[in-house]
Enzyme design. Structure first.
Site, PDB file in Angstrom:
ATOM      1  N   ASP A  33      -0.190   5.055   1.053  1.00  0.00           N
ATOM      2  CA  ASP A  33      -0.428   5.993   2.149  1.00  0.00           C
ATOM      3  C   ASP A  33      -0.404   5.274   3.491  1.00  0.00           C
ATOM      4  O   ASP A  33      -1.155   4.313   3.716  1.00  0.00           O
ATOM      5  CB  ASP A  33      -1.776   6.682   1.956  1.00  0.00           C
ATOM      6  CG  ASP A  33      -1.809   7.532   0.705  1.00  0.00           C
ATOM      7  OD1 ASP A  33      -1.011   8.471   0.621  1.00  0.00           O
ATOM      8  OD2 ASP A  33      -2.617   7.244  -0.196  1.00  0.00           O
ATOM      9  N   ASP A  54       0.864  -1.162   0.000  1.00  0.00           N
ATOM     10  CA  ASP A  54       0.000   0.000   0.000  1.00  0.00           C
ATOM     11  C   ASP A  54       0.912   1.228   0.000  1.00  0.00           C
ATOM     12  O   ASP A  54       2.116   1.124   0.269  1.00  0.00           O
ATOM     13  CB  ASP A  54      -0.887  -0.024   1.247  1.00  0.00           C
ATOM     14  CG  ASP A  54      -1.781   1.189   1.354  1.00  0.00           C
ATOM     15  OD1 ASP A  54      -2.324   1.627   0.326  1.00  0.00           O
ATOM     16  OD2 ASP A  54      -1.925   1.718   2.471  1.00  0.00           O
TER      17      ASP A  54
END
Length: 219
Positions: A13, A11
């Site tokens: 953020d 991922d």
């Protein structure tokens, strides 16, 4: 025995870049001004890990379409300015990436434009260039598995041989739905208990990540 790991899907953020405290603060300010007195904890619970499209749908349901458009405009203006002034890479991620020998890619709820900005400003973009996937490329974002399945398919690796590094409840749910193992990073805003579950190891320090991946390769 589990299949060997052949791909690490990150991922963006909250895992690679420290954008989430800025996003939470900005959402609280903008939505409160427009008539939704939302708390930081509520933003984390409702928004963290979701795509912009999904978040805007939630805001539209609460405030109506006109105010949702205005909320998005105000959010983008304040958020991008704050990113440029404050954003950093997640502590320990550069060293962890240096130590990881497995193939890697990024699969994020954010847009490609946003990731070029955030990963670029933190010096991480070139580490993943050409191997970055966005929720804008699929019909359903997290917690649905579409994005992670897209990343695995494009990278040529079966889902069962992928491990996802995530920091949101919706992210680890998407990994499980995709038939992938996950490493849940609880060093940010998401409580560790929100990440716990099947095929998931929770950790709090990015310096632990290379050893966790080495362990996943053999279990």
């Amino acid at each position: 025995m589990a299949e060997p790991i052949e791909l690490v899907i990150f991922d963006c953020d909250g895992v690679l870049v420290n954008t989430e405290p800025i996003a939470v603060r900005t959402n609280v300010a903008v939505l409160s001004e427009l008539g939704w007195p939302i708390t930081p904890d509520e933003v984390v619970e409702l928004f963290l890990g979701r795509s912009t499209k999904s978040i805007n749908e939630l805001i539209t349901a609460r405030l109506g379409p006109d105010l949702a458009v205005e909320a998005d405009r105000r959010f983008q203006e304040l958020y991008l300015a704050a990113l440029d002034a404050e954003m950093t890479a997640v502590a320990g991620i550069a060293g962890a990436l240096d130590a990881i020998t497995l193939p890697t890619c990024v699969a994020s709820s954010g847009s490609h434009e946003k990731m070029r900005r955030t990963l670029g400003r933190t010096g991480l973009y070139e580490r993943f260039e050409g191997r970055i996937f966005s929720a804008t490329q699929v019909v359903h974002g997290k917690p649905e598995p579409d994005l992670f399945l897209l990343a695995a398919r494009e990278m040529g690796v079966p889902p069962g041989r992928c491990v996802v590094v995530e920091d949101s409840r919706y992210g680890v749910q998407a990994a499980r739905a995709a038939g992938m193992r996950s490493l849940g990073y609880a060093g940010g805003l998401t409580p560790a208990e929100w990440l716990e579950g099947p095929d998931t190891v929770v950790f709090t320090d990015m310096r632990e990540l290379p050893a966790l991946l080495d362990g996943a390769r053999t279990t």
